[in-house]
Design a protein around this motif. Structure first.
Motif, PDB file in Angstrom:
ATOM      1  N   TYR A  41       0.752  -1.057   0.059  1.00 37.70           N
ATOM      2  CA  TYR A  41      -0.054   0.176  -0.007  1.00 37.70           C
ATOM      3  C   TYR A  41       0.923   1.259   0.023  1.00 37.70           C
ATOM      4  O   TYR A  41       1.977   1.318   0.766  1.00 37.70           O
ATOM      5  CB  TYR A  41      -0.722   0.079   1.403  1.00 37.70           C
ATOM      6  N   ALA A  80      -7.314  -1.054  -1.999  1.00 42.11           N
ATOM      7  CA  ALA A  80      -5.928  -1.108  -2.771  1.00 42.11           C
ATOM      8  C   ALA A  80      -5.923  -0.240  -4.191  1.00 42.11           C
ATOM      9  O   ALA A  80      -4.995   0.236  -4.651  1.00 42.11           O
ATOM     10  CB  ALA A  80      -5.552  -2.377  -3.352  1.00 42.11           C
ATOM     11  N   ASN A 104      -4.013   2.770  -4.629  1.00 37.88           N
ATOM     12  CA  ASN A 104      -3.136   2.946  -3.540  1.00 37.88           C
ATOM     13  C   ASN A 104      -2.191   1.748  -3.466  1.00 37.88           C
ATOM     14  O   ASN A 104      -2.028   1.573  -2.284  1.00 37.88           O
ATOM     15  CB  ASN A 104      -4.234   2.833  -2.145  1.00 37.88           C
ATOM     16  N   LEU A 105      -1.307   1.474  -4.408  1.00 40.80           N
ATOM     17  CA  LEU A 105      -0.466   0.629  -4.468  1.00 40.80           C
ATOM     18  C   LEU A 105       0.758   1.049  -5.168  1.00 40.80           C
ATOM     19  O   LEU A 105       0.701   1.478  -6.112  1.00 40.80           O
ATOM     20  CB  LEU A 105      -0.907  -0.892  -5.280  1.00 40.80           C
TER      21      LEU A 105
END
Length: 132
Positions: A35, A109, A112-113
């Protein structure tokens, strides 16, 4: 001769995607899901799990101290572009909570990765805590 050229051109135009990596057998070796910002899990998310247990759809015994803690691990295949390709929750004998957890991982996710260089499997763990 013309038929041979047409068949040759058709064969060259066919692109077969590489198969996705198989789900690993040993999840303990998987790195945590990368993350950018770690998700903050609210207490409200445990409400669904509490409801499933209360309705008898999940055979989880009431703890002696009344404090529930249900942990779900989710193997997650992330593409090189940072997009989740597949989620596989570990079975806890409660399919609705397993799928709910996989959906939460997907939601946490999205956008957000960190990106990887290849498709890779990771591990995400969600813990639902509440007083019953």
């Amino acid at each position: 001769m013309m038929n041979v050229l047409i068949l040759l051109a058709a064969a060259q135009a066919t692109v077969v995607p590489a198969p996705a990596p198989a789900v690993p057998i040993d999840w303990s070796v998987l790195a945590p899901l990368p993350y950018v910002v770690a998700p903050q899990q609210s207490r409200a998310l445990a409400g669904f799990v509490a409801g499933e247990i209360a309705a008898g759809r999940c055979p989880i015994a009431r703890p002696a101290d009344g404090r529930y803690s249900v942990k779900v691990e989710v193997a997650t295949l992330v593409g090189a572009d940072g997009v989740i390709r597949r989620t596989v929750p570990r079975a806890i004998n409660c399919p609705t909570v397993e799928q709910y957890s996989a959906g939460l991982v997907l939601s946490f996710a999205r956008g957000n990765l960190h990106r990887a260089t290849t498709d890779q499997w990771y591990r995400a763990t969600i813990v639902f805590d509440w007083n019953g």
